[in-house]
Design a protein around this motif. Structure first.
Motif, mmCIF file in Angstrom:
data_model
loop_
_atom_site.group_PDB
_atom_site.id
_atom_site.type_symbol
_atom_site.label_atom_id
_atom_site.label_comp_id
_atom_site.label_asym_id
_atom_site.label_seq_id
_atom_site.Cartn_x
_atom_site.Cartn_y
_atom_site.Cartn_z
ATOM 1 N N MET A 94 0.542 -1.145 -0.023
ATOM 2 C CA MET A 94 -0.145 -0.066 0.014
ATOM 3 C C MET A 94 0.879 1.261 -0.212
ATOM 4 O O MET A 94 1.752 1.212 0.503
ATOM 5 C CB MET A 94 -0.915 0.050 1.359
ATOM 6 C CG MET A 94 -2.081 -1.159 1.005
ATOM 7 S SD MET A 94 -3.204 -0.843 2.509
ATOM 8 C CE MET A 94 -2.104 -1.683 3.729
ATOM 9 N N ALA A 103 -5.584 2.525 -0.266
ATOM 10 C CA ALA A 103 -5.914 1.387 -0.441
ATOM 11 C C ALA A 103 -7.327 0.972 -0.770
ATOM 12 O O ALA A 103 -8.049 1.764 -0.219
ATOM 13 C CB ALA A 103 -5.231 0.415 0.663
ATOM 14 N N ASP A 109 -2.875 5.688 4.218
ATOM 15 C CA ASP A 109 -2.548 4.802 3.182
ATOM 16 C C ASP A 109 -3.765 4.558 2.013
ATOM 17 O O ASP A 109 -4.889 4.595 2.507
ATOM 18 C CB ASP A 109 -2.538 3.276 3.942
ATOM 19 C CG ASP A 109 -1.414 3.229 4.992
ATOM 20 O OD1 ASP A 109 -0.308 3.588 4.674
ATOM 21 O OD2 ASP A 109 -1.810 2.829 6.077
#
Length: 252
Positions: free
Chosen positions: A1, A14, A12
């Protein structure tokens, strides 16, 4: 990620599937994982609350929850495909826990709410093992609750307490919880128990889930969202103009 920085906080990038798969691998490997989501209110409050900011930075995965943050990240040039809402991730991880026989511990909310969440979760995810449950009013003896969690044998812990209490509690006790994964889920238990309704999908996609929440609890929520949303708009405007200035100032 891919990890990015938003207003001084890590985040992050993702998808939901990528997040669940990443968490599953770490749980299987018995690799401790501290999880948090960042939304508009948390990013705003972290500007002045050093302990909250530190607790977020200590996390192994920081998902983006809230379309406001997704749009802000995109406006600043980051490629964010989707939000990973905490309430949706909670359901996905319960499904994972049921499938792979990972015991879970539910912590937070009122006694009747957490009991209802345990009941509904066991019904919705056959095979799910509830290792234990405890309400969120335990601040006079945190250690006793931590010991209860550790002794339960739970692999996943979900903490449904308001921010920043849950983030700071998790970070304070992370080394003594005895679990492989811990996640703060805020008001998720109220949604799962049926106390609070989740906004329809079209409202979520429009980024107006906060307004839906205000309409349900105006006395408690209107000021919080008015203040944090206004401050966030100012933070975004400042960051966007700074980005434009520095981009135009670079030599060609």
């Amino acid at each position: 990620m891919k990890r990015i920085e938003l207003f001084g906080s890590p985040a992050d990038v993702a998808t939901m599937n990528e997040t669940v798969e990443w968490i599953a691998r770490r749980i299987e490997a018995r690799q401790f994982t501290q999880h948090v989501v960042v939304n508009v209110a948390k990013l705003v409050n972290a500007q002045t609350d050093g302990q909250l900011a530190e607790s977020v930075r200590a996390c192994d995965i920081v998902n983006i929850d809230g379309m406001g943050v997704v749009w802000a990240a995109r406006a600043l040039g980051f490629d964010v495909a989707e939000r990973v809402a905490g309430v949706d991730l909670f359901g996905s991880l319960l499904g994972l826990a049921a499938q792979r026989v990972f015991p879970v511990f539910l912590l937070g909310a009122k006694p009747e709410i957490v009991a209802e969440v345990a009941k509904r979760s066991a019904e919705s995810y056959p095979g799910l093992r509830i290792a234990g449950a405890h309400h969120g009013y335990f601040w006079d003896d945190e250690r006793a609750v931590v010991e209860q969690i550790r002794e339960s044998g739970a692999r996943l812990l979900f903490v449904a307490i308001t921010s920043p209490k849950k983030e700071n509690f998790i970070n304070r006790w992370r080394d003594e919880l005895g679990v492989d994964f811990v996640m703060g889920v805020g008001g998720t238990f109220d949604v799962v128990a049926g106390k609070v309704k989740r906004a329809p999908q079209w409202v979520q996609r429009a980024g107006m889930e906060w307004l839906f929440r205000v309409l349900q609890e105006p006395g408690r929520m209107w000021k919080r969202y008015l203040v944090t949303n206004s401050k966030f708009a100012g933070m975004l405007a400042k960051a966007w103009f700074q980005k434009q200035f520095f981009s135009s100032a670079r030599p060609s």
